[in-house]
Design an enzyme around this catalytic site. Sequence first.
Site, PDB file in Angstrom:
ATOM      1  N   TYR A 141     -29.625 -35.293  -9.482  1.00 17.00           N
ATOM      2  CA  TYR A 141     -30.990 -34.825  -9.256  1.00 17.00           C
ATOM      3  C   TYR A 141     -31.695 -35.648  -8.180  1.00 17.00           C
ATOM      4  O   TYR A 141     -32.593 -35.151  -7.504  1.00 17.00           O
ATOM      5  CB  TYR A 141     -31.814 -34.932 -10.549  1.00 17.00           C
ATOM      6  CG  TYR A 141     -31.795 -33.694 -11.417  1.00 17.00           C
ATOM      7  CD1 TYR A 141     -30.596 -33.151 -11.851  1.00 17.00           C
ATOM      8  CD2 TYR A 141     -32.982 -33.094 -11.814  1.00 17.00           C
ATOM      9  CE1 TYR A 141     -30.590 -32.031 -12.669  1.00 17.00           C
ATOM     10  CE2 TYR A 141     -32.984 -31.980 -12.626  1.00 17.00           C
ATOM     11  CZ  TYR A 141     -31.781 -31.445 -13.050  1.00 17.00           C
ATOM     12  OH  TYR A 141     -31.784 -30.345 -13.858  1.00 17.00           O
ATOM     13  N   LYS A 192     -17.450 -36.043 -17.164  1.00 18.43           N
ATOM     14  CA  LYS A 192     -16.374 -35.271 -16.539  1.00 18.43           C
ATOM     15  C   LYS A 192     -15.474 -36.303 -15.869  1.00 18.43           C
ATOM     16  O   LYS A 192     -15.208 -36.256 -14.658  1.00 18.43           O
ATOM     17  CB  LYS A 192     -16.977 -34.258 -15.548  1.00 18.43           C
ATOM     18  CG  LYS A 192     -15.995 -33.242 -15.005  1.00 18.43           C
ATOM     19  CD  LYS A 192     -15.542 -32.212 -16.021  1.00 18.43           C
ATOM     20  CE  LYS A 192     -14.432 -31.345 -15.434  1.00 18.43           C
ATOM     21  NZ  LYS A 192     -13.853 -30.413 -16.426  1.00 18.43           N
ATOM     22  N   ASP A 224     -17.119 -29.644 -20.242  1.00 16.23           N
ATOM     23  CA  ASP A 224     -16.715 -28.256 -20.523  1.00 16.23           C
ATOM     24  C   ASP A 224     -16.364 -28.097 -22.006  1.00 16.23           C
ATOM     25  O   ASP A 224     -16.767 -27.133 -22.662  1.00 16.23           O
ATOM     26  CB  ASP A 224     -15.563 -27.804 -19.610  1.00 16.23           C
ATOM     27  CG  ASP A 224     -14.413 -28.789 -19.530  1.00 16.23           C
ATOM     28  OD1 ASP A 224     -14.544 -29.931 -20.027  1.00 16.23           O
ATOM     29  OD2 ASP A 224     -13.353 -28.424 -18.970  1.00 16.23           O
ATOM     30  N   ASP A 248     -29.306 -31.430 -18.747  1.00 13.08           N
ATOM     31  CA  ASP A 248     -30.160 -30.268 -18.499  1.00 13.08           C
ATOM     32  C   ASP A 248     -29.506 -29.029 -19.100  1.00 13.08           C
ATOM     33  O   ASP A 248     -30.147 -28.252 -19.816  1.00 13.08           O
ATOM     34  CB  ASP A 248     -30.355 -30.091 -16.986  1.00 13.08           C
ATOM     35  CG  ASP A 248     -31.196 -28.868 -16.657  1.00 13.08           C
ATOM     36  OD1 ASP A 248     -32.231 -28.687 -17.311  1.00 13.08           O
ATOM     37  OD2 ASP A 248     -30.797 -28.098 -15.762  1.00 13.08           O
ATOM     38  N   ASP A 252     -30.385 -26.966 -23.080  1.00 14.50           N
ATOM     39  CA  ASP A 252     -30.771 -25.558 -23.256  1.00 14.50           C
ATOM     40  C   ASP A 252     -29.824 -24.878 -24.240  1.00 14.50           C
ATOM     41  O   ASP A 252     -30.239 -24.084 -25.087  1.00 14.50           O
ATOM     42  CB  ASP A 252     -30.731 -24.795 -21.920  1.00 14.50           C
ATOM     43  CG  ASP A 252     -32.064 -24.821 -21.194  1.00 14.50           C
ATOM     44  OD1 ASP A 252     -32.861 -25.746 -21.449  1.00 14.50           O
ATOM     45  OD2 ASP A 252     -32.313 -23.914 -20.367  1.00 14.50           O
TER      46      ASP A 252
HETATM   47  C1  IPM Z   1     -35.912 -29.302 -17.699  1.00 11.80           C
HETATM   48  C2  IPM Z   1     -36.121 -28.363 -16.555  1.00 11.80           C
HETATM   49  C3  IPM Z   1     -36.290 -29.178 -15.276  1.00 11.80           C
HETATM   50  C4  IPM Z   1     -35.008 -29.943 -15.049  1.00 11.80           C
HETATM   51  C5  IPM Z   1     -36.679 -28.351 -14.040  1.00 11.80           C
HETATM   52  C6  IPM Z   1     -37.911 -27.504 -14.285  1.00 11.80           C
HETATM   53  C7  IPM Z   1     -36.860 -29.220 -12.828  1.00 11.80           C
HETATM   54  O1  IPM Z   1     -35.068 -27.448 -16.470  1.00 11.80           O
HETATM   55  O2  IPM Z   1     -36.800 -30.138 -17.961  1.00 11.80           O
HETATM   56  O3  IPM Z   1     -34.856 -29.233 -18.339  1.00 11.80           O
HETATM   57  O4  IPM Z   1     -34.051 -29.409 -14.457  1.00 11.80           O
HETATM   58  O5  IPM Z   1     -34.943 -31.099 -15.471  1.00 11.80           O
HETATM   59 MG    MG Z   2     -33.707 -27.567 -18.087  1.00  9.23          MG
END
Ligand code: IPM
Ligand code: MG
Length: 357
Positions: A141, A192, A224, A248, A252
Site C-alpha cells: 500500500y 505467501k 490462498d 484487506d 472482507d
Molecule cells: C479498508 C478499505 C481501504 C483499504 C480502502 C478504502 C483504501 O478497503 O479499510 O479495508 O484498502 O484499506
Molecule cells: Mg477493505
Amino acid sequence: MSRNILLMTGDGIGPEIVAEASKVLDQVNSRFSLGLVMSEAKLGGQAYDEYGAPYPEATRDKARQADAILLGAVGGPKWDAVERHLRPEQGLLDIRSDLQLFANLRPAILYPQLADASSLKPELVAGLDILIVRELTGGIYFGEPRGIRILEDGQRQGYNTDVYTESEIRRIAEIGFELARKRGGRICSVDKANVLEVTLLWREVVTEVSTNYPDVELSHLYVDNAAMQLVARPKQFDVILTGNLFGDILSDEAAMLTGSIGMLPSASLNKERRGMYEPCHGSAPDITGQGIANPLATILSLSMMLRYSLGEQKAADSIDAAVGRVLDTGLRTQDIFTPGTTKASTSEMGEAVLKEL
Ligand code: IPM
Ligand code: MG
C-alpha cells in the site's frame, strides 16, 4: 482529566450512522462520567469538497490532538473522476500513515441471534469469533517506487513495491501475540512465503517473535490456502496475523461469514494505543440517504474505542450488552433482516440501543 474525541462522519452513509453512534457516545459519556469532549472534522470526499484535499491540514491538526477518532466511511462515485492523490480513499490512507495507525484489529464475530443471516451453514459458523490483525501502514500500500511509467517500447507499465522491515513486522506480530494470549491462545500468520521474499521475511520474523510467547500456538498458512480455509472451516481460526494487502482481502471475506458486514467494527491503533475506530463496511453509496443503513458496526466501534484507547471497560461492556439485548428483541436493519424479525430504520436501531443502555 478530559479527553478529546474526534468525530468524522465522512461520506455516503457515514453521516447517518455516526449520528446514531454519537448519541450513544453522549449517553455513556454522561452516565459513566467519562469526561469526553467531542469535536468534529472532515475526511474523504466531504473534505475534498470543502478544502480541496481529502485529509486537509485542519483535520490533521485535530486528528493529531485527539485521544481517539470515530470515523464513518469515505468514498463514493461522486469523486470517481478526481485525481488519485486527492481521492477520498487517499485521505484514509494518509490519516492512517500520519498517525502511524499500524495495527488494524478487525473482529469477525457471529452474533448467535444472527446465525441465519450468514451465507454459510449455521453449524459452520455458529460461535465464530475470529480476530484479524492486519498491518496497516506498510507493505504494498505504501511501498516505493510505485507508479505507471512508459517503457522504451512505448507501452505503459504499472508497478508497486511490497516492502516490510523487520521492525514493522515485529511490532505488529507482538500485538497479534498479545491479543492471542488474551483470547484463544492461537495465532495463524498468513503470507505467501513460497513466492514472495517480503513475506518469507514476514514468516521468519513472526517465528522469532513467537519464542517470547511460548503460551501462544503459532501456525502459518499461505494466503490462498487461508482464503479457502476461511470458508471451509472458519472456526479453526482464533487470531489471524497478516500484512496490509492480504489483510484487506481476508477481512472482507471473514466479515461476510458473519452474515453482515454491517455488524463489524474495527480499530486502528498506534504504538501508544491511540486510535481511529470505524465500521468495516464502506460508504455504501447505493443506500445513502435512505435511512436504512445499519448503525451497529459504528456503535460497536465506539465500544472498541472505549476498551482499547480509553480504558473504559465498563462503558464498553454496557454498549455491547445493549446491542445484544436489541438483537434479542428481534429488531433488524435490512442487511440482517430474516423472516420473523422486525425491520428497523437506521434511527430506530440507534434509538433502541439508547433505550437499552
Ligand atoms: C479498508 C478499505 C481501504 C483499504 C480502502 C478504502 C483504501 O478497503 O479499510 O479495508 O484498502 O484499506
Ligand atoms: Mg477493505
